[in-house]
Design a protein around this motif. Structure first.
Motif, short mmCIF file in Angstrom:
data_model
loop_
_atom_site.label_atom_id
_atom_site.label_comp_id
_atom_site.label_asym_id
_atom_site.label_seq_id
_atom_site.Cartn_x
_atom_site.Cartn_y
_atom_site.Cartn_z
N ARG A 8 0.84 -1.19 0.01
CA ARG A 8 0.05 -0.04 0.09
C ARG A 8 0.81 1.28 0.04
O ARG A 8 0.32 2.42 0.01
CB ARG A 8 -0.93 0.16 1.09
N ARG A 9 2.18 0.93 0.10
CA ARG A 9 2.88 2.19 0.37
C ARG A 9 3.91 2.28 -0.67
O ARG A 9 5.10 2.94 -0.94
CB ARG A 9 3.80 2.34 1.58
N ASP A 52 -8.17 14.43 -0.41
CA ASP A 52 -7.59 13.21 -0.79
C ASP A 52 -6.66 13.16 -2.01
O ASP A 52 -6.44 14.03 -2.63
CB ASP A 52 -8.61 12.04 -1.15
N ILE A 53 -5.68 12.18 -1.81
CA ILE A 53 -4.66 11.88 -2.84
C ILE A 53 -4.83 10.49 -3.48
O ILE A 53 -5.36 9.65 -2.55
CB ILE A 53 -3.33 12.01 -2.39
N PHE A 54 -4.59 10.09 -4.78
CA PHE A 54 -4.93 8.99 -5.25
C PHE A 54 -4.19 7.80 -4.81
O PHE A 54 -4.58 6.50 -4.43
CB PHE A 54 -4.81 8.79 -6.64
N GLU A 55 -2.97 8.00 -4.06
CA GLU A 55 -2.34 7.09 -3.26
C GLU A 55 -3.07 6.41 -2.32
O GLU A 55 -2.69 4.97 -1.85
CB GLU A 55 -0.85 7.76 -2.60
N LYS A 56 -3.86 7.02 -1.50
CA LYS A 56 -4.65 6.42 -0.41
C LYS A 56 -5.50 5.20 -0.84
O LYS A 56 -5.96 4.16 0.00
CB LYS A 56 -5.75 7.29 0.15
N TYR A 57 -5.76 4.98 -2.25
CA TYR A 57 -6.54 3.99 -2.82
C TYR A 57 -5.92 3.05 -3.52
O TYR A 57 -6.44 2.18 -4.37
CB TYR A 57 -7.58 4.60 -3.53
N LEU A 58 -4.48 2.94 -3.32
CA LEU A 58 -3.88 2.04 -3.83
C LEU A 58 -4.23 0.58 -3.83
O LEU A 58 -4.31 -0.43 -4.62
CB LEU A 58 -2.20 2.10 -3.88
N GLU A 59 -4.61 0.18 -2.70
CA GLU A 59 -4.98 -1.03 -2.18
C GLU A 59 -6.08 -1.57 -2.98
O GLU A 59 -6.28 -2.84 -3.56
CB GLU A 59 -4.96 -1.20 -0.85
N GLU A 205 -2.60 4.95 9.04
CA GLU A 205 -1.15 5.22 8.84
C GLU A 205 -0.46 5.18 7.52
O GLU A 205 0.39 5.84 7.36
CB GLU A 205 -0.42 4.43 9.81
N ASP A 206 -1.08 4.53 6.62
CA ASP A 206 -0.58 4.72 5.36
C ASP A 206 -0.82 5.83 4.54
O ASP A 206 0.08 6.54 3.93
CB ASP A 206 -1.62 3.69 4.36
N GLU A 207 -1.91 6.54 5.13
CA GLU A 207 -2.00 8.14 4.62
C GLU A 207 -1.24 8.82 5.21
O GLU A 207 -0.29 9.83 4.58
CB GLU A 207 -3.37 8.59 4.76
N LEU A 208 -0.69 8.70 6.56
CA LEU A 208 0.47 9.49 6.93
C LEU A 208 1.66 9.33 6.58
O LEU A 208 2.61 10.02 6.32
CB LEU A 208 0.45 9.09 8.66
N PHE A 209 1.88 7.97 6.02
CA PHE A 209 3.19 7.70 5.03
C PHE A 209 3.36 8.68 3.98
O PHE A 209 4.31 9.06 3.82
CB PHE A 209 3.14 6.08 4.88
N TRP A 210 2.26 8.71 3.49
CA TRP A 210 2.17 9.22 2.04
C TRP A 210 2.37 11.06 2.23
O TRP A 210 3.07 11.54 1.33
CB TRP A 210 1.04 9.07 1.15
N GLN A 211 1.82 11.46 3.18
CA GLN A 211 1.92 12.82 3.55
C GLN A 211 3.40 13.10 3.96
O GLN A 211 4.16 14.08 3.50
CB GLN A 211 1.03 13.14 4.95
N GLN A 212 4.13 12.15 4.78
CA GLN A 212 5.32 12.25 5.15
C GLN A 212 6.25 12.45 3.72
O GLN A 212 7.30 13.02 3.65
CB GLN A 212 5.80 11.50 6.24
N ASN A 214 5.38 12.75 0.77
CA ASN A 214 5.15 14.18 -0.22
C ASN A 214 4.40 15.22 0.48
O ASN A 214 3.23 15.53 0.30
CB ASN A 214 4.45 13.64 -1.30
N PRO A 215 5.17 15.86 1.28
CA PRO A 215 4.57 17.13 2.32
C PRO A 215 3.75 17.83 1.37
O PRO A 215 2.87 18.43 1.63
CB PRO A 215 5.82 17.36 3.01
N GLY A 216 4.23 18.31 0.00
CA GLY A 216 3.54 19.35 -0.56
C GLY A 216 2.34 18.64 -1.51
O GLY A 216 1.56 19.63 -1.70
N ASN A 217 1.92 17.56 -1.15
CA ASN A 217 0.69 16.88 -1.51
C ASN A 217 -0.40 17.07 -0.53
O ASN A 217 -1.59 16.74 -0.84
CB ASN A 217 0.73 15.50 -2.17
N VAL A 218 0.02 17.54 0.76
CA VAL A 218 -1.08 17.59 2.13
C VAL A 218 -1.79 18.65 1.79
O VAL A 218 -1.49 19.98 1.50
CB VAL A 218 0.07 17.53 3.34
N THR A 219 -3.14 18.46 1.98
CA THR A 219 -4.08 19.54 1.86
C THR A 219 -4.71 19.76 3.28
O THR A 219 -5.20 18.79 3.99
CB THR A 219 -5.37 19.17 1.00
N GLY A 220 -4.81 20.91 3.84
CA GLY A 220 -5.42 21.13 5.12
C GLY A 220 -6.67 21.46 5.11
O GLY A 220 -7.59 20.84 4.35
#
Length: 315
Positions: A8-9, A52-59, A205-212, A214-220
């Motif tokens: 998933r990562r 969201d980012i599409f990486e969250k749905y890789l699984e 935590e998979d989402e947290l992994f992707w945020q760390q 690619n920090p520039g892809n994080v949306t607040g």
């Protein structure tokens, strides 16, 4: 901890991340994973929710890709890897939800012409809202559509009408592109973001992994303009007479205990659609049904697979 046969990562082999230019020149970050078979099952366009980012749905992408589907997705304008529309840090801003619909319309047209059928469009949360709006407006016409915890109303103590009036009052003063609140997924709540999204800590935590990664892809948090326009678009969609004439078959997955979107709004819209099946989940499911614990997630995927087998048959 969730056990998955897929990584998933990691971006899967054969998938491509690229930039797609909207008609106005704005670049969106897109994901394309062609089917690894000479006879593809068809094509799925999957759109996530706000922030969201599409990486969250890789699984789940892996699951459908294994069945022979071509998988495509993109980050919505102003969030994820598709840039920002305001200088307010990582704030998710949009001037009008019609911009989202226009991007989907243009992307969909190119996607349909470049990928094998049947074509299926899926949308989670805000993505489900935008997809249903595009369906009712006739700007997309897939063979089938799936709406997962669609954002057709938002959860709050004031209700939809009062919530919209309050958003206009508070957001109408000063710069409406400023963040509507500081953190979390919704204001004035003691619930953690993790609990609002899923009961599965490993998938969260998979989402947290992707945020760390690619920090520039994080949306607040969203901007006040996003909040105002979301209320307006949801209200207009709920009241649209075109819901009754929208012929695309729809599967709607609804989490009754959803703490972010209002499931009642989806349940009120579903009977208006000429061809819709509703599957409901109880307290076992939070907002991100496809990223829930295995028992919930597997049931959701099973329902989607049955729906696609029946309503998105390969000719």
């Amino acid at each position: 901890m969730s056990v998955s046969p897929y990584d998933r990562r990691a971006i899967p082999l054969g998938a491509n991340i690229h930039r797609w230019s909207a008609p106005d020149g704005w670049e969106l970050r897109a994901f394309a994973w062609p089917a690894a078979t000479a006879t593809p099952r068809g094509s799925i366009l999957f759109q996530g929710g706000r922030g969201d980012i599409f990486e969250k749905y890789l699984e789940v992408f892996h699951h459908w890709h294994d069945q022979g589907w071509t998988i495509t997705s993109f980050d919505w304008r102003g969030q994820g890897g598709s840039g920002r529309l305001t200088e307010a840090a990582n704030c998710g801003h949009i001037e009008n939800f019609g911009q989202f619909v226009s991007d989907l319309r243009a992307f969909y047209a190119q996607w349909v012409s470049a990928t094998p059928g049947p074509h299926v469009a899926m949308g989670h949360s805000m993505g489900g809202h935008i997809l249903l709006r595009a369906l009712t407006e006739g700007v997309v016409a897939p063979d089938a559509a799936v709406l997962i915890a669609p954002m057709l109303g938002v959860k709050g103590p004031l209700g939809q009408a009062m919530g919209e009036r309050l958003a206009k009052l508070m957001g109408g003063v000063g710069d409406s592109s400023r963040p509507a609140w500081k953190g979390n997924e919704k204001p004035y709540t003691t619930e953690t973001r993790a609990n609002l999204l899923t009961h599965d800590r490993a998938r969260y935590e998979d989402e947290l992994f992707w945020q760390q990664t690619n920090p520039g892809n994080v949306t607040g948090p969203p901007s006040w303009r996003w909040v105002i326009e979301a209320f307006k678009s949801m209200r207009e969609l709920r009241n649209s007479p075109r819901l009754k004439t929208m012929k695309v078959p729809v599967l709607m997955l609804i989490a009754d205990a959803d703490g972010l979107v209002e499931p009642r709004s989806a349940l009120q819209i579903a009977p208006k659609l000429p061809d819709a099946r509703v599957v409901r989940f109880g307290k076992e499911a939070a907002h991100e049904v496809l990223r829930e614990v295995d028992a919930v997630r597997n049931r959701a995927i099973g329902e989607i697979d049955l729906f696609l087998a029946a309503r998105a048959q390969k000719s």
